[in-house]
Design a protein around this motif. Structure first.
Motif, short mmCIF file in Angstrom:
data_model
loop_
_atom_site.label_atom_id
_atom_site.label_comp_id
_atom_site.label_asym_id
_atom_site.label_seq_id
_atom_site.Cartn_x
_atom_site.Cartn_y
_atom_site.Cartn_z
N GLN A 95 8.36 -0.83 -16.81
CA GLN A 95 9.40 -0.63 -15.81
C GLN A 95 9.83 0.84 -15.74
O GLN A 95 10.59 1.21 -14.85
CB GLN A 95 10.62 -1.50 -16.15
N ASP A 96 9.40 1.63 -16.68
CA ASP A 96 9.88 3.00 -16.83
C ASP A 96 8.74 3.80 -17.44
O ASP A 96 7.59 3.37 -17.43
CB ASP A 96 11.13 2.98 -17.73
N TRP A 97 9.04 4.95 -17.98
CA TRP A 97 8.05 5.67 -18.77
C TRP A 97 7.79 4.91 -20.08
O TRP A 97 8.69 4.32 -20.67
CB TRP A 97 8.56 7.07 -19.08
N VAL A 98 6.55 4.95 -20.50
CA VAL A 98 6.13 4.34 -21.76
C VAL A 98 5.43 5.43 -22.57
O VAL A 98 4.63 6.20 -22.04
CB VAL A 98 5.15 3.17 -21.52
N VAL A 99 5.75 5.51 -23.86
CA VAL A 99 5.05 6.43 -24.76
C VAL A 99 3.93 5.67 -25.44
O VAL A 99 4.13 4.55 -25.94
CB VAL A 99 6.00 7.05 -25.79
N VAL A 100 2.74 6.27 -25.47
CA VAL A 100 1.57 5.67 -26.12
C VAL A 100 1.10 6.62 -27.23
O VAL A 100 0.97 7.83 -27.00
CB VAL A 100 0.43 5.45 -25.10
N LEU A 101 0.86 6.07 -28.40
CA LEU A 101 0.41 6.87 -29.55
C LEU A 101 -1.01 6.51 -29.92
O LEU A 101 -1.32 5.33 -30.14
CB LEU A 101 1.33 6.67 -30.75
N ASP A 102 -1.86 7.51 -29.98
CA ASP A 102 -3.27 7.33 -30.32
C ASP A 102 -3.51 7.81 -31.75
O ASP A 102 -3.64 9.00 -32.00
CB ASP A 102 -4.13 8.11 -29.32
N ALA A 103 -3.53 6.87 -32.69
CA ALA A 103 -3.86 7.15 -34.10
C ALA A 103 -2.92 8.15 -34.77
O ALA A 103 -3.34 9.04 -35.49
CB ALA A 103 -5.31 7.63 -34.22
N VAL A 104 -1.61 7.99 -34.54
CA VAL A 104 -0.63 8.79 -35.28
C VAL A 104 -0.50 8.18 -36.67
O VAL A 104 -0.18 7.00 -36.81
CB VAL A 104 0.73 8.81 -34.54
N ARG A 105 -0.74 8.98 -37.69
CA ARG A 105 -0.87 8.43 -39.06
C ARG A 105 0.31 8.74 -39.97
O ARG A 105 0.50 8.06 -40.97
CB ARG A 105 -2.15 8.99 -39.70
N ASP A 106 1.09 9.75 -39.66
CA ASP A 106 2.16 10.15 -40.56
C ASP A 106 3.41 9.30 -40.33
O ASP A 106 3.91 9.24 -39.20
CB ASP A 106 2.50 11.63 -40.35
N PRO A 107 3.93 8.63 -41.37
CA PRO A 107 5.11 7.77 -41.21
C PRO A 107 6.32 8.52 -40.66
O PRO A 107 7.06 7.98 -39.83
CB PRO A 107 5.37 7.25 -42.63
N GLY A 108 6.53 9.75 -41.11
CA GLY A 108 7.66 10.52 -40.63
C GLY A 108 7.56 10.82 -39.15
O GLY A 108 8.56 10.77 -38.42
N ASN A 109 6.35 11.11 -38.68
CA ASN A 109 6.15 11.36 -37.26
C ASN A 109 6.45 10.12 -36.43
O ASN A 109 7.14 10.19 -35.41
CB ASN A 109 4.73 11.83 -36.99
N LEU A 110 5.92 8.98 -36.86
CA LEU A 110 6.17 7.75 -36.09
C LEU A 110 7.65 7.41 -36.09
O LEU A 110 8.22 7.07 -35.04
CB LEU A 110 5.36 6.58 -36.65
N GLY A 111 8.30 7.51 -37.23
CA GLY A 111 9.72 7.20 -37.30
C GLY A 111 10.54 8.10 -36.39
O GLY A 111 11.45 7.65 -35.68
N THR A 112 10.20 9.39 -36.37
CA THR A 112 10.91 10.33 -35.50
C THR A 112 10.65 10.02 -34.04
O THR A 112 11.57 10.10 -33.20
CB THR A 112 10.48 11.77 -35.83
N ILE A 113 9.43 9.65 -33.69
CA ILE A 113 9.11 9.34 -32.30
C ILE A 113 9.85 8.07 -31.85
O ILE A 113 10.32 7.99 -30.71
CB ILE A 113 7.58 9.20 -32.11
N ILE A 114 9.97 7.09 -32.72
CA ILE A 114 10.76 5.90 -32.38
C ILE A 114 12.20 6.30 -32.10
O ILE A 114 12.82 5.84 -31.14
CB ILE A 114 10.68 4.85 -33.52
N ARG A 115 12.73 7.18 -32.94
CA ARG A 115 14.11 7.65 -32.74
C ARG A 115 14.24 8.44 -31.43
O ARG A 115 15.24 8.32 -30.71
CB ARG A 115 14.51 8.52 -33.94
N LEU A 116 13.23 9.23 -31.11
CA LEU A 116 13.23 9.98 -29.85
C LEU A 116 13.19 9.04 -28.65
O LEU A 116 13.89 9.28 -27.64
CB LEU A 116 12.03 10.93 -29.80
N CYS A 117 12.37 7.99 -28.73
CA CYS A 117 12.33 7.02 -27.65
C CYS A 117 13.71 6.41 -27.43
O CYS A 117 14.17 6.28 -26.29
CB CYS A 117 11.31 5.92 -27.96
N ASP A 118 14.39 6.08 -28.49
CA ASP A 118 15.74 5.55 -28.41
C ASP A 118 16.68 6.56 -27.74
O ASP A 118 17.46 6.22 -26.85
CB ASP A 118 16.23 5.19 -29.82
N TRP A 119 16.60 7.80 -28.14
CA TRP A 119 17.47 8.85 -27.61
C TRP A 119 17.26 9.05 -26.10
O TRP A 119 18.21 9.21 -25.33
CB TRP A 119 17.20 10.16 -28.35
N PHE A 120 16.00 9.03 -25.68
CA PHE A 120 15.67 9.29 -24.28
C PHE A 120 15.57 8.02 -23.44
O PHE A 120 15.14 8.07 -22.29
CB PHE A 120 14.38 10.10 -24.18
#
Length: 240
Positions: A95-120
């Motif tokens: 229904q909106d923009w969707v973020v897609v991750l292709d083989a992101v392996r670092d837990p800190g990166n994924l956690g931060t991206i989830i938080r960014l999705c929430d923020w935006f």
């Protein structure tokens, strides 16, 4: 009183196969546990390391510091440990923009991206099947509770991208500047692996290659994937 079997179960949830088997995951810290409870995520057990912490959570069961340390993934447990049921999978309706991750392996990166999705205000995050597990304890710590508000799905990216009618934007070093690119009201933003970027298989589905231009001296090789996601989402939202 916490039992040996309960401790054994919580410890086993540090491994993905047991999280998947039991459909349970662990978070630690008052703020994160409270956020998950407030957003309606179903608790399995809440453990408190002392009476003070227990008093803040009516659902909590008081445990000894020794037992909490056994269950914790942290070097210094911070008093509250929650075991929650995983959210049920939902259809990836766009229904909106969707973020897609292709083989992101670092837990800190994924956690931060989830938080960014929430923020935006991005409610859907789609991950390749080889992206790090969103219920990994290090991922959950980095989300700071945002995991409760972002729907994370693991799918075959080629199949998912092949079925969408939306424009698919991919982050590439040699892409067109995001600042001069047309950005629609809704679309898909693909971010790639930390070392290799977007895979060739996924690149075939990209309709527009975009980049973040470098303004300083050309010394930094690239941006961290979470940092790049933040900049791109900020630019996308600024156009609305």
């Amino acid at each position: 009183m916490v039992t040996k079997n309960q401790i054994k179960l919580v410890v086993s949830l540090k491994q993905k196969k047991y999280r998947s088997q039991h459909r349970l995951f662990v978070v630690e810290g008052e703020k994160v546990v409270r956020e998950l409870l407030d957003t309606g995520m179903r608790p399995f057990k809440i453990f408190a390391g002392d009476a003070v912490s227990k008093g803040k959570f009516k659902e909590a069961e008081e445990v000894s510091s020794k037992a909490l340390k056994q269950m914790s993934s942290l070097t210094h447990p911070n008093g509250i440990l929650g075991v929650f049921h995983m959210a049920e999978a939902t259809d990836v309706a766009v229904q909106d923009w969707v973020v897609v991750l292709d083989a992101v392996r670092d837990p800190g990166n994924l956690g931060t991206i989830i938080r960014l999705c929430d923020w935006f205000g991005i409610t859907k995050l789609v991950c390749s099947e080889d992206t790090v597990d969103c219920y990994n304890p290090k991922v959950l710590q980095a989300t700071m509770g945002s995991i409760a508000r972002v729907d994370v799905a693991y799918v075959d990216l080629r199949e998912f991208l092949n079925q969408t009618d939306l424009p698919v934007y991919g982050a590439f070093m040699d892409g067109a500047s995001v600042y001069t690119s047309d950005l629609p009201d809704k679309g898909i933003l693909v971010m790639g692996n930390e070392a290799n970027g977007i895979s060739n298989e996924v690149s075939d589905f990209i309709s527009k290659r975009i980049s973040i231009p470098q303004f300083g001296a050309p010394t930094a090789e690239s941006l961290n994937v979470a940092t790049a996601t933040a900049i791109l989402l900020s630019e996308i939202r600024s156009r609305e």
